[in-house]
Design a protein around this motif. Structure first.
Motif, PDB file in Angstrom:
ATOM      1  N   PRO A 133     -29.394 -90.453  -2.924  1.00  0.00           N
ATOM      2  CA  PRO A 133     -29.696 -89.073  -3.343  1.00  0.00           C
ATOM      3  C   PRO A 133     -30.876 -89.038  -4.300  1.00  0.00           C
ATOM      4  O   PRO A 133     -31.029 -89.905  -5.153  1.00  0.00           O
ATOM      5  N   SER A 134     -31.714 -88.005  -4.137  1.00  0.00           N
ATOM      6  CA  SER A 134     -32.945 -87.964  -4.921  1.00  0.00           C
ATOM      7  C   SER A 134     -32.659 -87.909  -6.419  1.00  0.00           C
ATOM      8  O   SER A 134     -33.428 -88.423  -7.225  1.00  0.00           O
ATOM      9  N   ILE A 135     -31.541 -87.321  -6.805  1.00  0.00           N
ATOM     10  CA  ILE A 135     -31.266 -87.186  -8.230  1.00  0.00           C
ATOM     11  C   ILE A 135     -31.083 -88.557  -8.880  1.00  0.00           C
ATOM     12  O   ILE A 135     -31.401 -88.752 -10.052  1.00  0.00           O
ATOM     13  N   VAL A 136     -30.624 -89.539  -8.091  1.00  0.00           N
ATOM     14  CA  VAL A 136     -30.456 -90.890  -8.630  1.00  0.00           C
ATOM     15  C   VAL A 136     -31.818 -91.477  -9.008  1.00  0.00           C
ATOM     16  O   VAL A 136     -31.953 -92.167 -10.022  1.00  0.00           O
ATOM     17  N   PHE A 137     -32.843 -91.147  -8.214  1.00  0.00           N
ATOM     18  CA  PHE A 137     -34.191 -91.598  -8.577  1.00  0.00           C
ATOM     19  C   PHE A 137     -34.636 -90.944  -9.886  1.00  0.00           C
ATOM     20  O   PHE A 137     -35.363 -91.538 -10.672  1.00  0.00           O
ATOM     21  N   ILE A 140     -32.610 -90.205 -12.371  1.00  0.00           N
ATOM     22  CA  ILE A 140     -31.945 -90.956 -13.442  1.00  0.00           C
ATOM     23  C   ILE A 140     -32.697 -92.247 -13.710  1.00  0.00           C
ATOM     24  O   ILE A 140     -32.932 -92.627 -14.866  1.00  0.00           O
ATOM     25  N   LEU A 191     -35.820 -91.455 -15.659  1.00  0.00           N
ATOM     26  CA  LEU A 191     -35.505 -91.148 -17.053  1.00  0.00           C
ATOM     27  C   LEU A 191     -35.203 -92.430 -17.834  1.00  0.00           C
ATOM     28  O   LEU A 191     -35.719 -92.645 -18.932  1.00  0.00           O
ATOM     29  N   GLY A 195     -42.023 -81.277  -1.905  1.00  0.00           N
ATOM     30  CA  GLY A 195     -40.978 -80.268  -2.008  1.00  0.00           C
ATOM     31  C   GLY A 195     -39.784 -80.701  -2.833  1.00  0.00           C
ATOM     32  O   GLY A 195     -38.854 -79.940  -3.015  1.00  0.00           O
ATOM     33  N   THR A 229     -37.343 -81.483  -5.828  1.00  0.00           N
ATOM     34  CA  THR A 229     -37.179 -80.868  -7.142  1.00  0.00           C
ATOM     35  C   THR A 229     -36.270 -81.657  -8.069  1.00  0.00           C
ATOM     36  O   THR A 229     -36.582 -81.834  -9.247  1.00  0.00           O
ATOM     37  N   ALA A 230     -35.129 -82.118  -7.540  1.00  0.00           N
ATOM     38  CA  ALA A 230     -34.066 -82.635  -8.400  1.00  0.00           C
ATOM     39  C   ALA A 230     -34.522 -83.711  -9.390  1.00  0.00           C
ATOM     40  O   ALA A 230     -34.221 -83.608 -10.581  1.00  0.00           O
ATOM     41  N   LEU A 288     -36.324 -82.391 -12.498  1.00  0.00           N
ATOM     42  CA  LEU A 288     -35.554 -81.730 -13.558  1.00  0.00           C
ATOM     43  C   LEU A 288     -35.185 -82.741 -14.635  1.00  0.00           C
ATOM     44  O   LEU A 288     -35.186 -82.436 -15.817  1.00  0.00           O
ATOM     45  N   LEU A 289     -34.860 -83.969 -14.211  1.00  0.00           N
ATOM     46  CA  LEU A 289     -34.373 -84.958 -15.176  1.00  0.00           C
ATOM     47  C   LEU A 289     -35.492 -85.521 -16.034  1.00  0.00           C
ATOM     48  O   LEU A 289     -35.246 -85.948 -17.162  1.00  0.00           O
ATOM     49  N   PRO A 298     -42.295 -76.949  -6.992  1.00  0.00           N
ATOM     50  CA  PRO A 298     -40.860 -76.645  -6.839  1.00  0.00           C
ATOM     51  C   PRO A 298     -40.160 -76.459  -8.191  1.00  0.00           C
ATOM     52  O   PRO A 298     -39.253 -75.640  -8.298  1.00  0.00           O
ATOM     53  N   ILE A 310     -40.761 -72.970  -9.336  1.00  0.00           N
ATOM     54  CA  ILE A 310     -39.924 -72.011  -8.599  1.00  0.00           C
ATOM     55  C   ILE A 310     -38.510 -72.009  -9.194  1.00  0.00           C
ATOM     56  O   ILE A 310     -37.917 -70.961  -9.421  1.00  0.00           O
ATOM     57  N   TYR A 311     -37.997 -73.201  -9.467  1.00  0.00           N
ATOM     58  CA  TYR A 311     -36.661 -73.312 -10.067  1.00  0.00           C
ATOM     59  C   TYR A 311     -36.621 -72.602 -11.410  1.00  0.00           C
ATOM     60  O   TYR A 311     -35.690 -71.867 -11.732  1.00  0.00           O
ATOM     61  N   PRO A 318     -37.855 -77.531   1.906  1.00  0.00           N
ATOM     62  CA  PRO A 318     -37.394 -78.154   0.660  1.00  0.00           C
ATOM     63  C   PRO A 318     -36.075 -77.543   0.191  1.00  0.00           C
ATOM     64  O   PRO A 318     -35.812 -76.361   0.436  1.00  0.00           O
ATOM     65  N   ILE A 364     -35.074 -76.688  -2.687  1.00  0.00           N
ATOM     66  CA  ILE A 364     -35.183 -75.605  -3.662  1.00  0.00           C
ATOM     67  C   ILE A 364     -35.186 -74.254  -2.939  1.00  0.00           C
ATOM     68  O   ILE A 364     -34.642 -73.261  -3.439  1.00  0.00           O
ATOM     69  N   GLY A 421     -24.749 -85.879  -2.191  1.00  0.00           N
ATOM     70  CA  GLY A 421     -25.854 -86.140  -3.102  1.00  0.00           C
ATOM     71  C   GLY A 421     -26.793 -84.971  -3.293  1.00  0.00           C
ATOM     72  O   GLY A 421     -27.699 -85.040  -4.107  1.00  0.00           O
ATOM     73  N   MET A 446     -30.138 -79.389  -5.492  1.00  0.00           N
ATOM     74  CA  MET A 446     -30.675 -78.064  -5.813  1.00  0.00           C
ATOM     75  C   MET A 446     -29.802 -76.925  -5.319  1.00  0.00           C
ATOM     76  O   MET A 446     -29.640 -75.916  -6.000  1.00  0.00           O
TER      77      MET A 446
END
Lengths: 446, 499
Positions: free
Chosen positions: A272-276, A278, A281, A365, A367-368, A371-372, A399, A402-403, B312, B314, B421, B424
């Protein structure tokens, strides 16, 4: 051979189907209908999504402006009359407010509008950003001081919403920012032609604005942030990805280490992109102390994310170059390395390029992870003034911007978020179209 | 300013090495050509390879040593300066590290003062706290210090500066020497019979290998960065509460309930709804496209469906928050004014909102994977079924789907891992309230949403409320990785059957 077969009527004929066949055929039709329904459902979703984006986003490209004749009084703006830029800069936006108020009153009088609004309320239909815009204009054109100029002011987002139909007389009952008398004034000014909706270039090129000024917010600065991130991704992911693919496809011995690397890459593509985010960070910001919110960090994180995509597509295009090319190169005395770099790689280049563009479009595109690493939550107000500051100074990305707008309370920002999506999608469509064109143009069947 | 001065000589050094490298390339190439008396055919390798080899020898060892030097020198200086600080100078409630950062600040301040011309270099070396007020002196050149400078700190700072200067000189000399030695060796080796190409190619192969192993490095980085912080978290917060508790209510004054179960429930509930939307639509679309549709329909419908995958997330998030959510509220909420006249839903964010939109996103994912798998079922199996008199749909249901089932299950698992996972859509569409409830019209929250909210804004990397995000991230990583590994295993095993 004299025995005649016993003629009995057949259970079913070609002309008349029995009950069971009818049932089976019905099931067949039904099953096919499910398939068509599924496809249509998918298409319908796509249609709804795209029409929502276009329907709600195009408004952001237009903004309501009020054209006024402003007297740029020398007494107010340049007391000494020597046109010294430093001295003119000392006049703050408060110094411009009276000029605007005077222009407003003159306009109301000239158009013959009868209103009992106070001057302050008159001025409130203009954007809170209007005085700053006028000041910037004067600082650029100091020779116009002392003359009367026709200036196009942004109006308040409520006025803009009223002109676009988002705000109605009923919906502002509890709104402190605007009242019905002001809307009457807006109607009168519209009839006069001074107040009108027109194309707003500032939405595409401008910077974000604070919560109170949605009408002044634009995508420009975050676009530059995205651009710098994409440059980092391109500069790192393409060479590393191609080098890794060449090793795995052309040189790697078949052993457990190679196996681990291959399994690893296919798994990384599904993390998952959010892990990248983390990872970015923890490693880039907390451990390496790179600056928060910097496009450089965003680019590094997106590089790690895009690498598997690029490696997978590069390997596919290296694989599609026939072995005869390699054999011929080796046959005339090239080394293995020369055969790869001089012959295989150039032939695989279009495929690699296509894969890279698609990977970049994906990264654009995303985003996640942004954010981190802090690319939201502040106002990116100034475009960077160089490559170093473009990479290291805090910025936003399309992106993330936009968020950011989607999270704000004022519905006027929602329109801008949809508009931002249109800009983002235009970029993505362009990139994908280039990729498809490259493939069509250079694709070779061996 | 001090920082700038630390960097500038190093940058200069790198530029010098690079100039030497360029020089080495041309010198070695010319030497090789001279050795072959101008006839390249007499050389073992093409002339450029001699140049590359010399450039490599000049640059690589020098830059490698430089990198190590830059890493080691600050540590060595720090160790030797710390020994100068007597235990007594470390006041109550402070630590050696804090004193050390004071020392560094004073040292940088002195450098700044010298640059600004407020001090001569000699004066900076010799001043003492006895006759000068260092704090006000530095303040004049724009360096603000938090407290008075003690004699020990000043002494240590002066020592720090002198060691840094010495180190800088040593480094410059050593790197230049290494670079020149490399150049010299390469030039000596450059003869007509020297196998330059083999060396250069071995070096290139090493570069390619390093690039390939970066993938492993990334994974290691992911695992370790989350593992260390998770261990920190579990030393501050009981693991029983994290895995077995039933409440999630972070409280920045401490003593929070941080349990993953409500988040896991929200995640799984939303994923199930998403799969309920995506699997039937995606599967039937794949069946229709691969079994019924003619090539024209296929050529249009397949890319159109795949557009959904290229949008995307988002965009989907905004769609959930501003379009689907309000529509569901109109449908299920608002009491008498609503479409159904019921009042079951109050806010636009809910499990159903996020689940529906995520389902739309996953349709092309399920359909294109299933499409590949259905196409891989051999035609002979269909022909056999037709030959026995089965209709097309009976063939699909009783022959093709059972044969493709493992692959389809794999595809669904991959889609589930995507859903778990996804960030958004749930950040914008699912809400922020952690609860375990069966009502799909209520707002719930997910693992990814909480990671975002715990790690954005003001974060304190010593509090369990922030560190919990790493434990959540690790759980998420393990969960999705597990699903992927199982899915890929099933898909691969199945593919081998028909190959």
């Amino acid at each position: 051979m004299t025995d005649m077969p016993n003629h009995t009527t057949p259970h079913n004929s070609l002309l008349k189907q029995d009950a069971r066949t009818v049932k089976r055929n019905r099931a067949e039709t039904r099953f096919k209908a499910y398939g068509i329904a599924a496809i249509s459902a998918g298409m319908l979703m796509l249609l709804i999504l795209l029409s929502t984006i276009i329907g709600r986003g195009t408004g952001a490209f237009q903004q309501t402006f009020l054209t006024l004749d402003v007297q740029l009084l020398e007494a107010k703006l340049d007391k000494n009359g020597n046109r010294d830029l430093e001295e003119i800069k000392k006049v703050s936006t408060f110094g411009y407010a009276p000029l605007m108020a005077a222009a407003m009153e003159a306009k109301v009088a000239q158009a013959g509008i009868v209103t009992d609004l106070k001057p302050k309320e008159l001025e409130d239909i203009l954007s809170k950003d209007a005085a700053a815009k006028l000041r910037d204009f004067v600082l650029e054109n100091t020779d116009l001081i002392g003359t009367s100029v026709e200036f196009r002011f942004l109006t308040n987002s409520r006025v803009d919403g009223y002109v676009k139909g988002r705000v109605t007389r009923e919906s502002i009952a509890n709104d402190k920012n605007i009242n019905v008398a002001q809307l009457d004034l807006v109607d009168a000014l519209r009839a006069d032609g001074a107040l009108e909706k027109r194309f707003n270039l500032a939405f595409i090129t401008g910077a974000d604005a604070s919560d109170a000024r949605p009408e002044a917010a634009g995508m420009g600065v975050s676009m530059i942030g995205s651009l710098f991130m994409m440059l980092v991704v391109l500069a790192l992911a393409l060479p590393i990805g191609v080098a890794a693919s060449i090793y795995l496809e052309e040189f790697a011995p078949k052993n457990w280490i190679t196996d681990i690397i291959e399994v690893n890459i296919s798994n990384l593509a599904a993390v998952p992109s959010i892990v990248f985010g983390i990872l970015g960070l923890a490693v880039f910001i907390n451990y390496m102390h790179l600056p928060n919110s910097a496009p450089l960090v965003g680019g590094l994180v997106l590089t790690l994310m895009t690498l598997p995509t690029i490696i997978i597509s590069t390997r596919a295009s290296l694989k599609s170059v026939p072995p005869s090319i390699r054999d011929a190169a080796l046959g005339v005395g090239a080394s293995k390395m020369q055969s790869v770099f001089h012959h295989v790689l150039p032939l695989a280049a279009p495929g690699i390029l296509t894969g890279t563009i698609i990977g970049l479009a994906q990264a654009l595109g995303e985003t996640a992870p942004l954010l981190l690493i802090g690319m939201v939550g502040f106002i990116a107000s100034n475009p960077p003034d160089g490559i170093a500051s473009g990479l290291m100074d805090p910025n936003s990305a399309m992106p993330a911007q936009i968020y950011e707008w989607a999270k704000r309370a004022d519905p006027a920002f929602y329109e801008r978020a949809w508009g931002g999506i249109i800009i983002l999608l235009v970029f993505l469509v362009t990139m994908n179209a280039i990729a498809v064109m490259l493939r069509r143009r250079f694709e070779r069947r061996w | 300013m001090g920082n700038f001065l630390n960097v500038a000589p190093t940058t200069l050094l790198v530029i010098v090495v690079l100039i030497l490298t360029a020089l080495a390339f041309f010198m070695a190439r010319n030497r090789a050509m001279a050795a072959a008396s101008g006839d390249a055919r007499k050389l073992h390798s093409l002339p450029n390879y001699y140049g590359y080899n010399a450039a490599m020898m000049t640059a690589i060892p020098a830059l490698f040593v430089l990198a190590i030097w830059l890493f080691v020198q600050p540590m060595l200086i720090q160790n030797s300066v710390i020994s100068l600080i007597p235990q007594a100078a470390v006041s109550e409630g402070s630590s050696v590290n804090l004193v050390m950062s004071d020392v560094r600040r004073v040292a940088n301040g002195l450098t700044t003062a010298v640059d600004a011309g407020a001090l001569t270099a000699d004066a900076a070396r010799d001043i003492s706290t006895a006759n000068t007020d260092i704090r006000s002196l530095l303040a004049e050149s724009g360096v603000a210090l938090g407290s008075e400078v003690t004699a020990e700190v000043l002494n240590a700072a002066q020592r720090y500066r002198s060691m840094q200067a010495t180190g800088q000189w040593l480094m410059t000399a050593a790197i230049c020497a290494i670079s020149l030695i490399g150049l010299f060796i390469a030039m000596r080796a450059t003869t007509a019979t020297f196998r330059a190409r083999n060396l250069v190619e071995r070096f290139m192969l090493a570069l390619l290998m390093i690039a390939a192993s970066l993938a492993i490095l990334t994974t290691v980085g992911i695992v370790f960065s989350m593992l260390f912080e998770s261990i920190n978290f579990f030393s501050l917060h009981p693991w029983q509460d994290f895995f077995l508790g039933d409440k999630w209510s972070p409280n920045f004054r401490g003593d929070s309930d941080l349990s993953i179960l409500p988040l896991l429930w929200g995640t799984i509930y939303i994923s199930i709804i998403a799969l309920l939307v995506a699997v039937p639509i995606g599967l039937f679309a794949a069946i229709y496209l691969s079994e019924y549709a003619n090539s024209k329909v296929r050529a249009v419908a397949k890319p159109l469906l795949e557009i959904l995958a290229g949008i995307p997330t988002i965009v989907y998030g905004l769609f959930a928050l501003l379009t689907v959510g309000p529509f569901l509220v109109d449908l299920f909420g608002r009491g008498e004014n609503g479409i159904l006249g019921v009042d079951w839903m109050s806010g636009a964010t809910s499990v159903l909102t996020a689940g529906l939109v995520m389902g739309i996103m996953l349709i092309p994912f399920v359909s294109s994977l299933s499409d590949d798998i259905i196409n891989a079922v051999p035609q002979s199996m269909r022909d056999g079924s037709f030959g026995l008199g089965a209709t097309h749909s009976e063939t699909i249901r009783q022959v093709v789907i059972p044969a493709a089932l493992p692959g389809i299950v794999g595809a669904i698992l991959l889609a589930a891992s995507r859903a778990i996972g996804e960030t958004m859509i749930v950040v914008l569409g699912a809400g922020a309230i952690a609860r375990i409830s069966a009502n799909p019209l209520e707002a719930m929250t997910t693992i990814t949403t909480r990671i975002v909210s715990q790690l954005t804004g003001d974060t304190d990397f010593a509090s369990p409320e922030t560190l919990v995000a790493f434990a959540l991230g690790l759980t998420l990583f393990v969960l999705t990785l597990g699903l992927n590994v199982v899915a890929l295993y099933i898909v691969r095993k199945y593919r081998e059957q028909y190959e």
